[in-house]
Design a protein around this motif. Structure first.
Motif, PDB file in Angstrom:
ATOM      1  N   THR A   8      -4.716  -3.113  -3.491  1.00  8.98           N
ATOM      2  CA  THR A   8      -4.136  -2.178  -2.866  1.00  8.98           C
ATOM      3  C   THR A   8      -2.669  -2.443  -3.080  1.00  8.98           C
ATOM      4  OG1 THR A   8      -5.625  -2.030  -1.195  1.00  8.98           O
ATOM      5  CG2 THR A   8      -3.359  -1.140  -0.588  1.00  8.98           C
ATOM      6  N   LEU A   9      -1.906  -3.636  -3.178  1.00  2.00           N
ATOM      7  CA  LEU A   9      -0.618  -3.777  -3.191  1.00  2.00           C
ATOM      8  C   LEU A   9      -0.476  -3.470  -4.613  1.00  2.00           C
ATOM      9  CD1 LEU A   9       1.865  -4.910  -2.307  1.00  2.00           C
ATOM     10  CD2 LEU A   9       1.177  -7.196  -3.017  1.00  2.00           C
ATOM     11  N   ALA A  10      -1.154  -3.786  -5.549  1.00  2.00           N
ATOM     12  CA  ALA A  10      -0.865  -3.651  -6.842  1.00  2.00           C
ATOM     13  C   ALA A  10      -0.660  -2.050  -7.034  1.00  2.00           C
ATOM     14  CB  ALA A  10      -2.037  -4.121  -7.958  1.00  2.00           C
ATOM     15  N   VAL A  11      -1.666  -1.330  -6.635  1.00  2.00           N
ATOM     16  CA  VAL A  11      -1.825   0.178  -6.774  1.00  2.00           C
ATOM     17  C   VAL A  11      -0.227   0.828  -6.360  1.00  2.00           C
ATOM     18  CG1 VAL A  11      -2.381   2.187  -5.872  1.00  2.00           C
ATOM     19  CG2 VAL A  11      -4.095   0.660  -6.821  1.00  2.00           C
ATOM     20  N   PHE A  12       0.274   0.267  -5.172  1.00  2.00           N
ATOM     21  CA  PHE A  12       1.436   0.745  -4.582  1.00  2.00           C
ATOM     22  C   PHE A  12       2.629   0.274  -5.383  1.00  2.00           C
ATOM     23  CE2 PHE A  12      -1.072   1.418  -0.675  1.00  2.00           C
ATOM     24  CZ  PHE A  12      -0.768   2.980  -0.566  1.00  2.00           C
ATOM     25  N   LEU A  13       2.576  -1.006  -6.007  1.00  2.00           N
ATOM     26  CA  LEU A  13       3.641  -1.318  -6.915  1.00  2.00           C
ATOM     27  C   LEU A  13       3.680  -0.735  -8.328  1.00  2.00           C
ATOM     28  CD1 LEU A  13       3.652  -5.294  -6.221  1.00  2.00           C
ATOM     29  CD2 LEU A  13       5.204  -3.559  -5.278  1.00  2.00           C
ATOM     30  N   TRP A  14       2.707  -0.084  -8.631  1.00  2.00           N
ATOM     31  CA  TRP A  14       2.547   0.447 -10.140  1.00  2.00           C
ATOM     32  C   TRP A  14       2.333   1.638 -10.060  1.00  2.00           C
ATOM     33  CZ3 TRP A  14       4.095  -1.603 -14.328  1.00  2.00           C
ATOM     34  CH2 TRP A  14       4.355  -2.994 -14.252  1.00  2.00           C
ATOM     35  N   VAL A  18       1.608  -5.852   4.907  1.00  2.00           N
ATOM     36  CA  VAL A  18       0.793  -5.821   6.019  1.00  2.00           C
ATOM     37  C   VAL A  18      -0.074  -4.625   5.967  1.00  2.00           C
ATOM     38  CG1 VAL A  18       0.778  -4.978   8.548  1.00  2.00           C
ATOM     39  CG2 VAL A  18       2.444  -6.780   7.853  1.00  2.00           C
ATOM     40  N   PHE A  19       0.510  -3.686   5.380  1.00  2.00           N
ATOM     41  CA  PHE A  19      -0.643  -2.509   5.187  1.00  2.00           C
ATOM     42  C   PHE A  19      -1.387  -2.733   3.974  1.00  2.00           C
ATOM     43  CE2 PHE A  19      -1.562   1.124   2.644  1.00  2.00           C
ATOM     44  CZ  PHE A  19      -2.433   2.038   3.613  1.00  2.00           C
ATOM     45  N   SER A  20      -1.036  -3.341   3.095  1.00  5.35           N
ATOM     46  CA  SER A  20      -1.950  -3.674   1.790  1.00  5.35           C
ATOM     47  C   SER A  20      -3.090  -4.725   2.417  1.00  5.35           C
ATOM     48  CB  SER A  20      -1.360  -4.534   0.623  1.00  5.35           C
ATOM     49  OG  SER A  20      -0.344  -3.413  -0.032  1.00  5.35           O
ATOM     50  N   THR A  21      -2.739  -5.563   3.105  1.00  5.50           N
ATOM     51  CA  THR A  21      -3.569  -6.702   3.880  1.00  5.50           C
ATOM     52  C   THR A  21      -4.537  -5.806   4.761  1.00  5.50           C
ATOM     53  OG1 THR A  21      -2.083  -8.297   3.625  1.00  5.50           O
ATOM     54  CG2 THR A  21      -3.894  -8.512   5.029  1.00  5.50           C
ATOM     55  N   LEU A  22      -4.310  -4.911   5.529  1.00  3.50           N
ATOM     56  CA  LEU A  22      -5.138  -4.295   6.547  1.00  3.50           C
ATOM     57  C   LEU A  22      -5.996  -3.514   5.811  1.00  3.50           C
ATOM     58  CD1 LEU A  22      -2.723  -3.576   9.412  1.00  3.50           C
ATOM     59  CD2 LEU A  22      -4.525  -5.103   9.239  1.00  3.50           C
ATOM     60  N   PHE A  23      -5.492  -2.569   4.823  1.00  2.00           N
ATOM     61  CA  PHE A  23      -6.210  -1.594   4.315  1.00  2.00           C
ATOM     62  C   PHE A  23      -7.291  -2.414   3.346  1.00  2.00           C
ATOM     63  CE2 PHE A  23      -6.882   1.647   0.963  1.00  2.00           C
ATOM     64  CZ  PHE A  23      -6.916   2.677   1.872  1.00  2.00           C
ATOM     65  N   GLY A  24      -6.979  -3.351   2.760  1.00  2.75           N
ATOM     66  CA  GLY A  24      -8.101  -4.237   2.256  1.00  2.75           C
ATOM     67  C   GLY A  24      -9.257  -4.532   3.139  1.00  2.75           C
TER      68      GLY A  24
END
Length: 190
Positions: free
Chosen positions: A35-41, A87-93
């Motif tokens: 999720t974090l990677a998607v938002f970074l890329w 926080v969003f990436s962690t919660l979304f995962g």
């Protein structure tokens, strides 16, 4: 009021029981990182595709580039923006992990999946680097003539991330209650 706290506690305990299973813990970690990677890329997908398909770079160099891109959280976001994105990436995962648990348990997911999708859209609006023009909001704000496009985009981005976090928490609450029902049914069937 006590009933709401009890429901919240039941939801939280059910989610921790899901994470107590090693396969779901691993899935949670992988999905949070993805999720974090998607938002970074998402705003630089062409660069990512170029690096991934380049024959001039070895696999190790490509992997190093991709892993090194997570350092951009520090340079592309201020502290609050980075914190809300993490926080969003962690919660979304976590949300997707519990959703997968419920689907595998053949439970009905109902409206919680819709909340997950809405929260992803809110976070996508907040993601990106407003200073370098990769935010979804930057061109929109510039077209209406805002004096400080980057500052306004950052503020709206953080607000969108907070809205996304709130929606994911709401979704997790609902999914946790459903997981508690599934876990209770599993215990009764034994």
């Amino acid at each position: 009021m006590k009933l709401r706290f009890l429901k919240l506690k039941i939801s939280f305990i059910a989610i921790t029981r899901v994470l107590a299973r090693p396969a779901y813990s691993f899935l949670f970690i992988v999905l949070s990182i993805l999720t974090l990677a998607v938002f970074l890329w998402v705003f630089n997908i062409n660069l990512l595709l170029y690096i991934a398909t380049s024959s001039n770079l070895s696999f190790v160099e490509k992997l190093s580039f991709f892993v090194g891109s997570f350092e951009s959280i520090v340079t592309n976001f201020d502290s609050l923006g980075a914190a809300t994105l993490l926080v969003f990436s962690t919660l979304f995962g976590l949300n997707i992990t519990v959703l997968i648990y419920l689907i595998k348990s053949r439970s009905r997911t109902g409206k919680a999946g819709t909340k997950s999708g809405i929260s992803a859209v809110a976070a996508a609006i907040g993601a990106g680097c407003a200073a370098c023009g990769t935010s979804i909001l930057t061109p929109v704000i510039a077209s209406v003539g805002a004096a400080s496009v980057a500052g306004v985009a950052r503020t709206i981005g953080i607000v969108a991330n907070v809205i996304g976090i709130t929606l994911v928490l709401w979704s997790l609450y609902g999914l946790g209650k459903q997981a508690a029902s599934v876990q209770a049914a599993e215990r009764l069937s034994k």
